[in-house]
Design an enzyme around this catalytic site. Structure first.
Site, PDB file in Angstrom:
ATOM      1  N   ASP A  51      10.124   1.368 -14.866  1.00 22.01           N
ATOM      2  CA  ASP A  51       9.119   0.316 -15.037  1.00 22.01           C
ATOM      3  C   ASP A  51       9.139  -0.243 -16.465  1.00 22.01           C
ATOM      4  O   ASP A  51       8.119  -0.653 -17.007  1.00 22.01           O
ATOM      5  CB  ASP A  51       7.717   0.825 -14.688  1.00 22.01           C
ATOM      6  CG  ASP A  51       6.729  -0.305 -14.384  1.00 22.01           C
ATOM      7  OD1 ASP A  51       7.181  -1.434 -14.137  1.00 22.01           O
ATOM      8  OD2 ASP A  51       5.505  -0.058 -14.403  1.00 22.01           O
ATOM      9  N   HIS A  63      -0.743  -1.998  -6.444  1.00 22.66           N
ATOM     10  CA  HIS A  63      -1.894  -2.702  -7.027  1.00 22.66           C
ATOM     11  C   HIS A  63      -2.954  -2.894  -5.944  1.00 22.66           C
ATOM     12  O   HIS A  63      -3.315  -4.013  -5.597  1.00 22.66           O
ATOM     13  CB  HIS A  63      -1.442  -4.031  -7.633  1.00 22.66           C
ATOM     14  CG  HIS A  63      -0.538  -3.851  -8.808  1.00 22.66           C
ATOM     15  ND1 HIS A  63      -1.011  -3.636 -10.085  1.00 22.66           N
ATOM     16  CD2 HIS A  63       0.820  -3.818  -8.905  1.00 22.66           C
ATOM     17  CE1 HIS A  63       0.010  -3.499 -10.915  1.00 22.66           C
ATOM     18  NE2 HIS A  63       1.133  -3.600 -10.228  1.00 22.66           N
ATOM     19  N   ASN A  83      -0.700   4.946 -10.468  1.00 19.51           N
ATOM     20  CA  ASN A  83      -1.076   3.821 -11.315  1.00 19.51           C
ATOM     21  C   ASN A  83      -1.454   2.621 -10.456  1.00 19.51           C
ATOM     22  O   ASN A  83      -0.748   2.260  -9.522  1.00 19.51           O
ATOM     23  CB  ASN A  83       0.085   3.461 -12.256  1.00 19.51           C
ATOM     24  CG  ASN A  83       0.377   4.583 -13.237  1.00 19.51           C
ATOM     25  OD1 ASN A  83      -0.301   4.739 -14.235  1.00 19.51           O
ATOM     26  ND2 ASN A  83       1.384   5.395 -12.925  1.00 19.51           N
ATOM     27  N   ARG A 118     -11.874  14.451  -0.913  1.00 19.17           N
ATOM     28  CA  ARG A 118     -12.522  13.781   0.211  1.00 19.17           C
ATOM     29  C   ARG A 118     -11.990  12.370   0.447  1.00 19.17           C
ATOM     30  O   ARG A 118     -12.263  11.782   1.489  1.00 19.17           O
ATOM     31  CB  ARG A 118     -14.046  13.711  -0.007  1.00 19.17           C
ATOM     32  CG  ARG A 118     -14.740  15.062   0.089  1.00 19.17           C
ATOM     33  CD  ARG A 118     -16.256  14.913   0.232  1.00 19.17           C
ATOM     34  NE  ARG A 118     -16.893  16.223   0.262  1.00 19.17           N
ATOM     35  CZ  ARG A 118     -17.389  16.837  -0.806  1.00 19.17           C
ATOM     36  NH1 ARG A 118     -17.322  16.251  -1.997  1.00 19.17           N
ATOM     37  NH2 ARG A 118     -17.949  18.027  -0.704  1.00 19.17           N
ATOM     38  N   ALA A 129       0.918  -1.161 -19.953  1.00 19.65           N
ATOM     39  CA  ALA A 129       1.679  -2.317 -19.449  1.00 19.65           C
ATOM     40  C   ALA A 129       3.154  -1.977 -19.362  1.00 19.65           C
ATOM     41  O   ALA A 129       3.955  -2.358 -20.212  1.00 19.65           O
ATOM     42  CB  ALA A 129       1.459  -3.517 -20.371  1.00 19.65           C
ATOM     43  N   ALA A 180      -1.519  -4.796 -15.373  1.00 14.81           N
ATOM     44  CA  ALA A 180      -0.930  -5.732 -16.340  1.00 14.81           C
ATOM     45  C   ALA A 180      -0.440  -7.016 -15.689  1.00 14.81           C
ATOM     46  O   ALA A 180       0.187  -7.846 -16.346  1.00 14.81           O
ATOM     47  CB  ALA A 180       0.221  -5.057 -17.082  1.00 14.81           C
TER      48      ALA A 180
END
Length: 373
Positions: A267, A188, A212, A220, A301, A134
């Site tokens: 968050d 991110h 996230n 693996r 978001a 987002a």
């Protein structure tokens, strides 16, 4: 103040029925040190440390990125009433000019009737475009020590945590240069296990909203999640709002990491505490329906759930022991940002920040620095 006969959370991670003593806004170790003889009954209730949300964006229609004392005040006052007694609100991926305005507003900010404003959490702009989630891709920026120093000076040293995608250009040098002065969290990111391990070896110490906006943990390719599990000094954030992570995964994560290495975060964005509708997050429109907040393309978001409600969800719906959830929402967050000497437990000498919950975990009373809210 004296709180009598509560089931008190201790630094050993257990609950013991005992009294709590407060003098001059801090916990003390004996009743004879108490000057204000006000007595609060804790019978039949849990007494836990006030929570610390180190990663959330806003609530009640206000957002950290509004960059105004008025927005910070709205956020701080709402959080305190939920039993979240200390906060480090998070920025988004914005231009340096906008980030500078947020830092300027944070410099010297405090709120007498709100949660303690302990700093800023800088989520972006040093992230990967491929995992921006987002975040606004127009403002993604190479990791830049000089930029961080400019913003830190403007903020008066208020930036506590900075997120970085370690695979991006210049990120490893950035981590090496700055890990001694700020808490660095991987976020991110498209990084694999080896890249994440290198980042942790250079001083990164946290994983932002784990699962996230990062590669998954597979047999693996364990990715940054496996690297975080293998790194003793790394803590990992979890959003236990019932939307971001399946309850089975939350339980498995507690088994893999242990409750010493997990930080519960909300968050939350500006829609927390508000009705369904369309809201702004980092300059992008977010649609909120119930507990789900999404961009136009369906990307989740942020959340609309405060941290105390995340604790309740973790305990009542996901099977996490209350003592573990409290550790992860009160003590571990302040350890991560270097404030555990003053916050995070009910030990003598620390600020007297307390949330009193009934046996169903409903909030009965918040005490902030020794004063009932």
């Amino acid at each position: 103040m004296i709180i009598r006969n509560a089931s008190v959370y201790t630094e050993d991670g257990i609950f013991i029925e005992k009294d709590i003593y407060i003098a001059d806004g801090c916990f003390v170790d004996s009743e004879d040190k108490v000057t204000d003889r006000q007595v609060v009954s804790g019978a039949g209730c849990y007494a836990i440390p006030g929570l610390t949300d180190i990663h959330f964006h806003g609530c009640m229609g206000s957002d950290c990125c509004d960059g105004t004392p008025e927005a910070f005040r709205t956020i701080a006052e709402y959080e305190l009433k939920q039993g979240v007694t200390s906060i480090t609100p998070a920025t988004m991926t914005m231009s340096e000019e906008v980030l500078a305005g947020i830092c300027r507003a944070a410099n010297g900010f405090s709120c007498e009737n709100g949660a303690d404003f302990c700093g800023l959490y800088m989520e972006g702009p040093f992230i990967s475009f491929a995992k921006k989630g987002a975040q606004n891709g127009d403002f993604i920026h190479q990791a830049d020590t000089e930029m961080l120093r400019r913003l830190q000076e403007i903020s008066g040293g208020k930036i506590r945590t900075v997120v970085v995608a370690p695979e991006t250009e210049g990120a490893m040098d950035f981590i090496r240069e700055n890990s001694g002065s700020v808490n660095i969290s991987l976020a991110h990111t498209t990084a694999g296990y080896d890249t994440a391990m290198e980042a942790f070896s250079l001083g990164a110490s946290q994983l932002t909203h784990m699962y996230n906006a990062m590669p998954p943990f597979t047999h693996r390719a364990p990715g940054p999640i496996g690297a975080a599990a293998d790194t003793e000094h790394c803590m990992a954030e979890l959003i236990c709002d019932g939307v971001h992570i399946h309850p089975a995964v939350v339980r498995a994560t507690f088994k893999m990491f242990g409750d010493d290495k997990i930080i519960l975060i909300s968050d939350s964005m500006r829609a927390a505490g508000m009705a369904d509708g369309t809201y702004d997050l980092g300059g992008q429109a977010v649609t909120v329906k119930g507990s789900l907040a999404t961009l136009a393309d369906g990307t989740i978001a942020g959340s609309v759930t405060n941290l105390m409600d995340c604790v309740r969800t973790a305990v009542k719906d996901m099977g996490i022991p209350l003592a573990s959830a409290v550790k992860c929402a009160a003590l571990n967050p302040v350890k991560a940002i270097g404030l555990s000497e003053d916050y995070g437990s009910l030990a003598p000498g620390k600020y007297a920040n307390i949330a009193i919950l009934d046996k169903d975990l409903a909030l009965k009373q918040v005490i902030h620095r020794g004063t009932p809210v």
